[in-house]
Design a protein around this motif. Structure first.
Motif, PDB file in Angstrom:
ATOM      1  N   GLY A   2     135.753  70.230  12.260  1.00 49.10           N
ATOM      2  CA  GLY A   2     134.312  70.033  12.117  1.00 49.10           C
ATOM      3  C   GLY A   2     133.544  71.317  11.861  1.00 49.10           C
ATOM      4  N   ALA A   3     134.254  72.438  11.729  1.00 47.52           N
ATOM      5  CA  ALA A   3     133.556  73.715  11.534  1.00 47.52           C
ATOM      6  C   ALA A   3     132.792  73.720  10.215  1.00 47.52           C
ATOM      7  CB  ALA A   3     134.558  74.869  11.563  1.00 47.52           C
ATOM      8  N   ILE A   4     131.621  74.344  10.250  1.00 48.04           N
ATOM      9  CA  ILE A   4     130.747  74.384   9.071  1.00 48.04           C
ATOM     10  C   ILE A   4     130.723  75.802   8.526  1.00 48.04           C
ATOM     11  CG2 ILE A   4     128.357  74.138   8.273  1.00 48.04           C
ATOM     12  CD1 ILE A   4     128.025  72.388  10.919  1.00 48.04           C
ATOM     13  N   LYS A   5     130.875  75.900   7.225  1.00 48.64           N
ATOM     14  CA  LYS A   5     130.651  77.198   6.592  1.00 48.64           C
ATOM     15  C   LYS A   5     129.531  77.021   5.585  1.00 48.64           C
ATOM     16  CE  LYS A   5     132.793  80.952   4.055  1.00 48.64           C
ATOM     17  NZ  LYS A   5     131.918  80.854   2.866  1.00 48.64           N
ATOM     18  N   VAL A   6     128.474  77.783   5.771  1.00 52.15           N
ATOM     19  CA  VAL A   6     127.391  77.739   4.789  1.00 52.15           C
ATOM     20  C   VAL A   6     127.768  78.696   3.675  1.00 52.15           C
ATOM     21  CG1 VAL A   6     124.930  78.039   4.381  1.00 52.15           C
ATOM     22  CG2 VAL A   6     125.733  77.222   6.609  1.00 52.15           C
ATOM     23  N   ASP A   7     127.993  78.166   2.484  1.00 53.45           N
ATOM     24  CA  ASP A   7     128.470  78.991   1.376  1.00 53.45           C
ATOM     25  C   ASP A   7     127.337  79.764   0.723  1.00 53.45           C
ATOM     26  OD1 ASP A   7     131.075  77.879   1.693  1.00 53.45           O
ATOM     27  OD2 ASP A   7     130.389  76.087   0.635  1.00 53.45           O
ATOM     28  N   LYS A   8     126.216  79.076   0.520  1.00 53.54           N
ATOM     29  CA  LYS A   8     125.118  79.742  -0.180  1.00 53.54           C
ATOM     30  C   LYS A   8     123.822  78.966  -0.002  1.00 53.54           C
ATOM     31  CE  LYS A   8     123.810  82.074  -4.379  1.00 53.54           C
ATOM     32  NZ  LYS A   8     124.102  82.579  -5.698  1.00 53.54           N
ATOM     33  N   VAL A   9     122.722  79.688  -0.090  1.00 55.86           N
ATOM     34  CA  VAL A   9     121.396  79.071  -0.044  1.00 55.86           C
ATOM     35  C   VAL A   9     120.611  79.518  -1.274  1.00 55.86           C
ATOM     36  CG1 VAL A   9     119.237  78.847   1.266  1.00 55.86           C
ATOM     37  CG2 VAL A   9     121.411  79.148   2.495  1.00 55.86           C
ATOM     38  N   TRP A  10     119.914  78.571  -1.895  1.00 53.57           N
ATOM     39  CA  TRP A  10     119.005  78.889  -3.000  1.00 53.57           C
ATOM     40  C   TRP A  10     117.591  78.516  -2.580  1.00 53.57           C
ATOM     41  CZ3 TRP A  10     123.776  76.662  -3.498  1.00 53.57           C
ATOM     42  CH2 TRP A  10     124.700  77.297  -4.353  1.00 53.57           C
ATOM     43  N   VAL A  11     116.666  79.424  -2.788  1.00 52.72           N
ATOM     44  CA  VAL A  11     115.277  79.181  -2.398  1.00 52.72           C
ATOM     45  C   VAL A  11     114.381  79.324  -3.621  1.00 52.72           C
ATOM     46  CG1 VAL A  11     113.351  79.928  -0.935  1.00 52.72           C
ATOM     47  CG2 VAL A  11     115.717  80.160  -0.106  1.00 52.72           C
ATOM     48  N   ALA A  12     113.592  78.299  -3.891  1.00 53.74           N
ATOM     49  CA  ALA A  12     112.541  78.417  -4.906  1.00 53.74           C
ATOM     50  C   ALA A  12     111.216  78.364  -4.172  1.00 53.74           C
ATOM     51  CB  ALA A  12     112.646  77.290  -5.927  1.00 53.74           C
ATOM     52  N   ALA A  13     110.380  79.380  -4.410  1.00 54.10           N
ATOM     53  CA  ALA A  13     109.163  79.559  -3.622  1.00 54.10           C
ATOM     54  C   ALA A  13     107.960  79.664  -4.532  1.00 54.10           C
ATOM     55  CB  ALA A  13     109.282  80.836  -2.799  1.00 54.10           C
ATOM     56  N   ASP A  14     106.897  78.971  -4.172  1.00 53.13           N
ATOM     57  CA  ASP A  14     105.630  79.105  -4.890  1.00 53.13           C
ATOM     58  C   ASP A  14     104.551  79.483  -3.880  1.00 53.13           C
ATOM     59  OD1 ASP A  14     103.219  78.863  -6.171  1.00 53.13           O
ATOM     60  OD2 ASP A  14     103.611  76.864  -7.010  1.00 53.13           O
ATOM     61  N   VAL A  15     104.194  80.763  -3.909  1.00 60.31           N
ATOM     62  CA  VAL A  15     103.100  81.233  -3.046  1.00 60.31           C
ATOM     63  C   VAL A  15     101.979  81.836  -3.902  1.00 60.31           C
ATOM     64  CG1 VAL A  15     104.411  81.555  -0.919  1.00 60.31           C
ATOM     65  CG2 VAL A  15     104.394  83.388  -2.616  1.00 60.31           C
ATOM     66  N   GLY A  16     101.874  81.328  -5.124  1.00 61.25           N
ATOM     67  CA  GLY A  16     100.725  81.718  -5.927  1.00 61.25           C
ATOM     68  C   GLY A  16     101.030  82.751  -6.986  1.00 61.25           C
ATOM     69  N   ARG A  17      99.955  83.396  -7.425  1.00 66.51           N
ATOM     70  CA  ARG A  17     100.058  84.196  -8.658  1.00 66.51           C
ATOM     71  C   ARG A  17     100.582  85.597  -8.444  1.00 66.51           C
ATOM     72  NH1 ARG A  17      94.182  84.277  -7.901  1.00 66.51           N
ATOM     73  NH2 ARG A  17      94.107  82.263  -8.949  1.00 66.51           N
ATOM     74  N   GLN A  18     100.620  86.063  -7.193  1.00 66.99           N
ATOM     75  CA  GLN A  18     100.973  87.464  -7.005  1.00 66.99           C
ATOM     76  C   GLN A  18     101.842  87.653  -5.770  1.00 66.99           C
ATOM     77  OE1 GLN A  18      99.788  90.386  -8.999  1.00 66.99           O
ATOM     78  NE2 GLN A  18     101.659  90.944  -7.921  1.00 66.99           N
ATOM     79  N   ILE A  19     103.019  88.227  -5.954  1.00 68.12           N
ATOM     80  CA  ILE A  19     103.810  88.681  -4.811  1.00 68.12           C
ATOM     81  C   ILE A  19     103.383  90.132  -4.575  1.00 68.12           C
ATOM     82  CG2 ILE A  19     106.136  89.116  -3.932  1.00 68.12           C
ATOM     83  CD1 ILE A  19     105.548  86.157  -4.393  1.00 68.12           C
ATOM     84  N   VAL A  20     102.839  90.405  -3.420  1.00 65.70           N
ATOM     85  CA  VAL A  20     102.243  91.732  -3.199  1.00 65.70           C
ATOM     86  C   VAL A  20     103.333  92.801  -3.181  1.00 65.70           C
ATOM     87  CG1 VAL A  20     100.905  93.161  -1.612  1.00 65.70           C
ATOM     88  CG2 VAL A  20     100.272  90.754  -1.979  1.00 65.70           C
ATOM     89  N   ASN A  21     104.364  92.579  -2.377  1.00 63.09           N
ATOM     90  CA  ASN A  21     105.464  93.549  -2.308  1.00 63.09           C
ATOM     91  C   ASN A  21     106.795  92.814  -2.450  1.00 63.09           C
ATOM     92  OD1 ASN A  21     107.325  95.524  -1.836  1.00 63.09           O
ATOM     93  ND2 ASN A  21     106.606  96.049   0.222  1.00 63.09           N
ATOM     94  N   PRO A  22     107.337  92.741  -3.656  1.00 58.18           N
ATOM     95  CA  PRO A  22     108.544  91.924  -3.883  1.00 58.18           C
ATOM     96  C   PRO A  22     109.721  92.337  -3.000  1.00 58.18           C
ATOM     97  CG  PRO A  22     107.645  92.734  -5.973  1.00 58.18           C
ATOM     98  CD  PRO A  22     106.853  93.393  -4.884  1.00 58.18           C
ATOM     99  N   LEU A  23     109.813  93.625  -2.669  1.00 55.63           N
ATOM    100  CA  LEU A  23     110.938  94.079  -1.849  1.00 55.63           C
ATOM    101  C   LEU A  23     110.845  93.469  -0.445  1.00 55.63           C
ATOM    102  CD1 LEU A  23     113.395  95.972  -2.063  1.00 55.63           C
ATOM    103  CD2 LEU A  23     111.971  97.808  -1.150  1.00 55.63           C
TER     104      LEU A  23
END
Ligand code: FES
Ligand code: FES
Lengths: 728, 154
Positions: free
Chosen positions: A609-630
């Motif tokens: 029953g062990a779980i391995k999370v292989d990968k996560v993909w995130v799509a994010a919409d927080v508007g027109r400007q990411i202030v500090n992408p890093l």
């Protein structure tokens, strides 16, 4: 109980920031502290410029790891038009008169400050331009700025900000309301990856945190409170504690009854923290009985089931006719979901250093919310707020825990009693036993889908904590929570269980649990209908751009956008090529003004029953400007991995009125070996920039649970995930 | 009683009880606050220092057990040939969020690279058991790869 950052109160905070006219205040009051650099001139509460051109910008809000000590000054520096290399950042003290609301919560730093702080920079820039124009006897319109210089366009004449700043003293600032701002296309700082200002100090181990504060003559304190929240001291061997070498003072604190205030306990003050702890071990404290000492998680589980068997206590929403719709549905599903209490467990245990002298209190506090802390200290100790100074230290994590200031008021009380500066430091066990926990909750669902794959009925009986309409902190759900408004027949009811356990907001409060239950049950409906979960969810989101208006409006178009992007990034369409036992799950959630869709790929080992999370993909919409992408990328990756940790491991169990778990040995957090890669994409849409520390977290939990279902056929309805049940 | 400790190349004296953990001797008595306190029971690794080069959780190591072994803390990593590379990678990738765990992470990573100059993902998984509550694991892994001159993927 304390600052509630969901729903209406979050909006109140936003409103306060606008109505309060904070910006005007910031301009009309000069900073009281003298400029540190020789000859530096303050242009307003945030900006000083030294003759050599070094620009010092104040960071107004507490830094808890969300990066605002860097990102908020970036906004000022952009409009001020200076080189980032020439900017020095200083942490402001708690001073609402100068800086208005200073807190870390609700993912609000960006939306609340983005316009104001850019104007702070623009106004200061305009003052420098005016100073140059006066000196050159030309209209200011003939001047431009670049990299910390004012330039006379036609003659190329140039002056450094450092040479002009001194001439701005006493000059009226232009009106921030009408000050023009830059075209974002010309940005040189906002939108560029900038390292955290303190990153070097962090990696070289310099003292930055509350726990690192040292004050001359300082003593160390530990404070023992009852495992049952709010119980009073029955017996304690104060003499035995006093006999321990290094112990200076031992005393009982009467305390009050407010669970986020000063509670009863025994304080041990010593010349080292280790001596204080040894003194504490000698106390052998016993506690009086308390009305909540019989409460337990098992009892809550039982009570929730009883409440669900009866009529709900109140209705939160009723659209159409759910019963009729269920009867007419092609597919129906019924399911009970539950999630546990959680401890925030920021890695730096709670602490504060306090010094009471000549009627004045000076404090160094790692608080997310220092002003209410100051008020709490004032009201509990009977000191005027103006006689309390709070220095904000860097916080070793916040996650909502440090929105409450119980440790602050304890330190203040103990320091006054001790008659010396005192650093109060909790043990990890203190922290885990005296949290304001993420509340547990229960959802009893019924749902129906028609033969075309439309969700036609949605019913949720939500059993939460509180009494009647007065809910425990962060234990509420709005009547507009998705998929309400997207399903024609929708009934949401609520019943409550009285609670003697303190609760409070935890990163994405409400949402961190509601996404799990709602997106999990929607996935159940998709599978009942034999549909592809992405297509099913896309259909549920409908065609309308907006559903609802005002603060509770839900931009379905933005959500469809991130859902499509997450499916594309993850290769969702080709997921049937994954090996047996490996599968993808998808979920989305809207909170804190952000739209997030996430896909998890996980592998379930049928043998154990062990779980391995292989990968996560995130799509994010927080508007027109990411202030500090890093910084933004780091926040989103961290939020996703934290969500996995909730789902896989974390649980606080209430037994005999107290939290059973005590440390990371029995309250494990996710470690390196279980951390998957997290791929993030920001979908840029033309909306005002909003925060992302919180909304990135909720969807990953149901996405994981949905992936586990796809991989193993086992549906996760209770957190944390019990891997034993996943064995084939 | 007074203990003579060899910390970061200097002999320092601390007058503390024998059972005082090295962590508290460093932090409260000697004023070396780079090693952090997170759990006190050897679970989180925030307090990691090197004892004769080996990553050690100082919250459970009594001062009386240190003897004349070399104690090295995050404060001395700028002068450590591997430690300074690790710190540079940490800065370059801007690993930290709150930063509280990072001194311990850097000490653990430096000890790993001293033993295994080109660690695989599995080596990293095994050696890096420190908790990062902010979950900066993606960047910690990448920074270790970068510091060891390997291709960074994350
Ligand atoms: S404080 Fe030593 S391992 Fe956590
Ligand atoms: S950066 Fe916050 S605990 Fe690791």
């Amino acid at each position: 109980m304390t600052l509630e950052l969901t729903g209406a109160s979050r909006r109140d905070l936003l409103k306060a920031s606008v109505v309060g006219g904070g910006l005007v205040l910031s301009f009309s009051i000069a900073p009281k502290a003298g400029a540190a650099e020789a000859g530096a001139q303050a242009l307003n509460a945030y900006v000083r410029i030294a003759p050599n051109g070094l620009v010092t910008i104040m960071a107004k809000n507490p830094e808890i790891g969300q990066g605002v000590k860097t990102s908020l000054p970036m906004m000022i520096a952009e409009e001020l038009d200076v080189l980032w290399e020439n900017v020095r950042i200083e942490q402001a003290d708690n001073d609402p008169k100068l800086f208005t609301r200073q807190f870390a919560g609700g993912s609000l730093a960006t939306p609340m400050n983005y316009d104001d702080l850019r104007k702070v920079g623009a106004v200061a820039r305009a003052m420098l331009v005016n100073a140059a124009a006066t000196a050159w006897n030309c209209p200011s319109g003939e001047c431009k700025t670049a990299e910390g210089h004012v330039i006379h366009v036609s003659t190329g004449r140039k002056a450094t900000y450092g040479s002009l700043a001194g001439q701005c003293a006493g000059v009226a600032a232009p009106d921030p309301k009408t000050i023009p701002l830059k075209d974002p296309k010309t940005y040189k700082i906002i939108g560029q990856p900038k390292r955290q200002y303190d990153t070097k100090k962090v990696v070289t181990g310099q003292p930055l945190f509350g726990i690192d504060v040292r004050v001359p003559g300082m003593l160390y304190a530990t404070f023992e409170k009852a495992p049952v929240f709010g119980a009073k001291v029955a017996t304690a061997d104060l003499e035995a504690a006093r006999a321990v070498k290094g112990v200076k003072k031992v005393f009982i604190v009467e305390g009050g009854t407010k669970l986020d205030g000063l509670l009863p306990g025994v304080a041990v003050v010593a010349d080292s923290w280790w001596a204080a702890r040894k003194g504490r071990n000698a106390l052998k404290t016993t506690w009086q009985d308390h009305p909540t000492s019989k409460q337990s998680s098992a009892g809550f589980d039982k009570r929730a089931a009883e409440l669900n068997a009866g009529a709900p206590q109140m209705n939160l929403r009723k659209d159409g006719d759910v019963d009729a719709a269920l009867k007419g549905a092609a597919h129906t599903v019924e399911a009970a979901y539950a999630y546990p209490f959680l401890s925030h467990a920021p890695l730096e245990p709670q602490n504060t250093t306090a010094h009471f002298k000549d009627g004045k209190m000076e404090m160094w506090a790692p608080s997310q919310n220092p002003e209410p802390g100051r008020q709490l200290v004032a009201s509990t100790l009977g000191i005027k707020p103006d006689d309390i100074t709070v220095h904000m230290t860097r916080c070793g994590g916040g996650f909502g825990r440090r929105l409450s200031n119980d440790y602050m008021v304890e330190a203040a009380w103990i320091a006054r009693e001790a008659g010396a500066p005192v650093k109060l430091l909790w043990t990890r066990e203190d922290d885990m036993h005296h949290d304001l926990y993420r509340p547990a909750g229960y959802h009893y669902f019924k749902g129906g889908v028609d033969d075309k794959g439309n969700v036609v009925a949605w019913q949720d009986h939500f059993v939460t904590f509180g009494e009647g309409e007065k809910l425990a902190s962060s234990a509420g759900m709005g009547g507009t929570e998705f998929p309400a408004r997207f399903v024609p027949n929708c009934k949401i009811d609520q019943s409550t269980i009285p609670l003697g356990v303190p609760t409070g907001p935890m990163r994405a409060p409400g949402s961190n649990a509601l996404a799990f239950v709602n997106q999990g049950f929607i996935d159940e409906l998709a599978h009942a209908a034999g549909a592809d979960p992405v297509a099913f969810k896309m259909k549920l989101l409908g065609d309308a751009p907006m559903v609802g208006t005002g603060p509770s409006g839900y931009n379905a178009g933005r959500m469809r956008g991130v859902l499509a992007e997450a499916a594309k990034m993850s290769g969702w369409a080709a997921r049937d090529k994954l090996p047996k036992g490996t599968a993808m799950g998808v979920a989305f959630h809207y909170s804190h003004a952000g739209y997030f869709a996430e896909v998890v790929q996980a592998t379930v080992n049928p043998a154990n029953g062990a779980i391995k999370v292989d990968k996560v993909w995130v799509a994010a919409d927080v508007g027109r400007q990411i202030v500090n992408p890093l910084g933004a990328m780091n926040q989103v990756q961290g939020a996703a991995i934290e969500g996995l940790s909730h789902a896989l491991y974390q649980k606080i169990t209430i037994v005999d009125g107290a939290a059973k778990e005590s440390n990371f040995s029995n309250y494990p957090l996710l470690r390196m070996a279980a951390a998957p890669p997290v791929e993030v994409k920001f979908v840029i849409t033309d909306y005002p920039p909003t925060g992302l520390g919180e909304p990135a977290l909720p969807p990953v939990i149901p996405a994981l649970c949905n992936a586990i279902f796809a991989a193993s056929g086992k549906r996760i309805r209770t957190l944390p995930i019990d891997t034993k049940q996943l064995k084939a | 009683m007074p203990y003579k400790l060899n910390v970061n190349g200097k002999v320092l004296e601390a007058d503390v009880d024998a059972d005082t953990p090295l962590l508290w001797t460093l932090r409260d008595t000697l004023g070396i606050t780079g090693p952090k306190f997170g759990c006190g029971i050897a679970q989180c690794g925030a307090c990691t220092v090197h004892i004769d080069g080996k990553a050690t959780r100082s919250c459970v190591l009594p001062v009386s057990a240190v003897g004349d072994k070399a104690v090295t803390t995050i404060e001395a990593m700028e002068n450590h040939p591997i430690g300074k590379k690790v710190q540079a990678a940490w800065m370059d990738l801007d690993v930290a969020q709150c930063g509280y765990c990072q001194p311990g992470q850097i000490m653990a990573a430096t000890a790993l690279l001293a033993k295994t100059p080109k660690p695989t993902d599995a080596d990293i998984d095994q050696a890096m058991t420190n908790i990062c509550r902010c979950a900066t694991y993606t960047r910690i892994r990448a920074a270790i790869k970068q510091a060891s001159g390997q291709k960074v993927t994350a």
